[in-house]
Write an enzyme that holds these catalytic residues in place. Sequence first.
Site, PDB file in Angstrom:
ATOM      1  N   TYR A 227     -23.565 -89.915  64.768  1.00  0.00           N
ATOM      2  CA  TYR A 227     -24.846 -89.228  64.310  1.00  0.00           C
ATOM      3  C   TYR A 227     -25.705 -88.587  65.319  1.00  0.00           C
ATOM      4  O   TYR A 227     -26.158 -87.417  65.244  1.00  0.00           O
ATOM      5  CB  TYR A 227     -25.499 -90.123  63.438  1.00  0.00           C
ATOM      6  CG  TYR A 227     -26.731 -89.803  62.617  1.00  0.00           C
ATOM      7  CD1 TYR A 227     -26.770 -88.899  61.479  1.00  0.00           C
ATOM      8  CD2 TYR A 227     -28.013 -90.040  63.132  1.00  0.00           C
ATOM      9  CE1 TYR A 227     -27.685 -88.458  60.807  1.00  0.00           C
ATOM     10  CE2 TYR A 227     -29.205 -89.597  62.600  1.00  0.00           C
ATOM     11  CZ  TYR A 227     -29.142 -88.874  61.499  1.00  0.00           C
ATOM     12  OH  TYR A 227     -30.358 -88.507  60.819  1.00  0.00           O
TER      13      TYR A 227
ATOM     14  N   SER B 287     -32.858 -85.055  64.084  1.00  0.00           N
ATOM     15  CA  SER B 287     -33.278 -86.365  64.030  1.00  0.00           C
ATOM     16  C   SER B 287     -33.764 -87.017  65.228  1.00  0.00           C
ATOM     17  O   SER B 287     -33.392 -86.582  66.370  1.00  0.00           O
ATOM     18  CB  SER B 287     -32.111 -87.290  63.545  1.00  0.00           C
ATOM     19  OG  SER B 287     -32.579 -88.736  63.877  1.00  0.00           O
TER      20      SER B 287
END
Length: 278
Positions: A153, A140
């Site tokens: 995350y 990501s």
Amino acid sequence: MGVLDGKTALVTGGASGIGAATCALLAERGARVLVTDIDDTRGTAVAAALGDRAAYLHTDVTKEPDVADAVAEAVTRFGRLDCIVNNAGRVGAWTYLEDTSVEEWDASFAVLARSAFLGTKYAARVMREQGFGSIVNVSSVAGIRTGFGPHPYGAAKAAVLQLTRSAARELAEFTVRVNAVTPGGVATRIVGHGAGLEDAELDASVDAVRQGLRSFQPIPRAGEPDDIAQAIAHLASDDSAFVTGQNIVVDGGLTLGKSWPSNYAREARAASNRTASA
């Protein structure tokens, strides 16, 4: 003839979003696909839509026996494993660092980083013996820039990128390639999860996310799951046979930052127009 004819792929998190789009594109290009997820209803539907080119297996990617079984199932059912796509994900809760619980940290690392490790570990055993294979890890922009995801995350996605590089170095001599794809803002259900929406709201939220992302990235539209699937399919194919240890960023230019000169020019024109009409 498809570029993936005769190949077999295993996709984690294949029930929706990027995973479902990847399963569909790999099958369209000729691959046989093992769809894995914990959402049995959606996962079964994805596999059924692909016909006899696909099968579904319930797989909790945080559990080592489940991942080992998924790799074994792909080999048993289809005779080989050419590609694994470690895609399963979660966003988790947005909290200040001091308010982030150990449980939230561990849950993010289990789904995002541990799962990529387990998928790489068990696929590598098969691929090393075969003498070929492609491992694709989905990271990501939160793993390469701050501010695009919760602390756990982002840290877990950064770990995925380092795992990609270290595994690529180890496995290169066996002609096993390991690469990453890094999405930017993509209109998927997982974004709705990250915003705290309930399951019943998620499908409707995808269109809202799509609208919101139009002004979020330099290319003025949301990323779509198929945008990411295209990059994954390239890395799964022999077209990328000499590519390993790389990270393909598919983000519509998001990580390029804001374009100050163009913003300045736009504001200057607006000011000039206001003056002229006064």
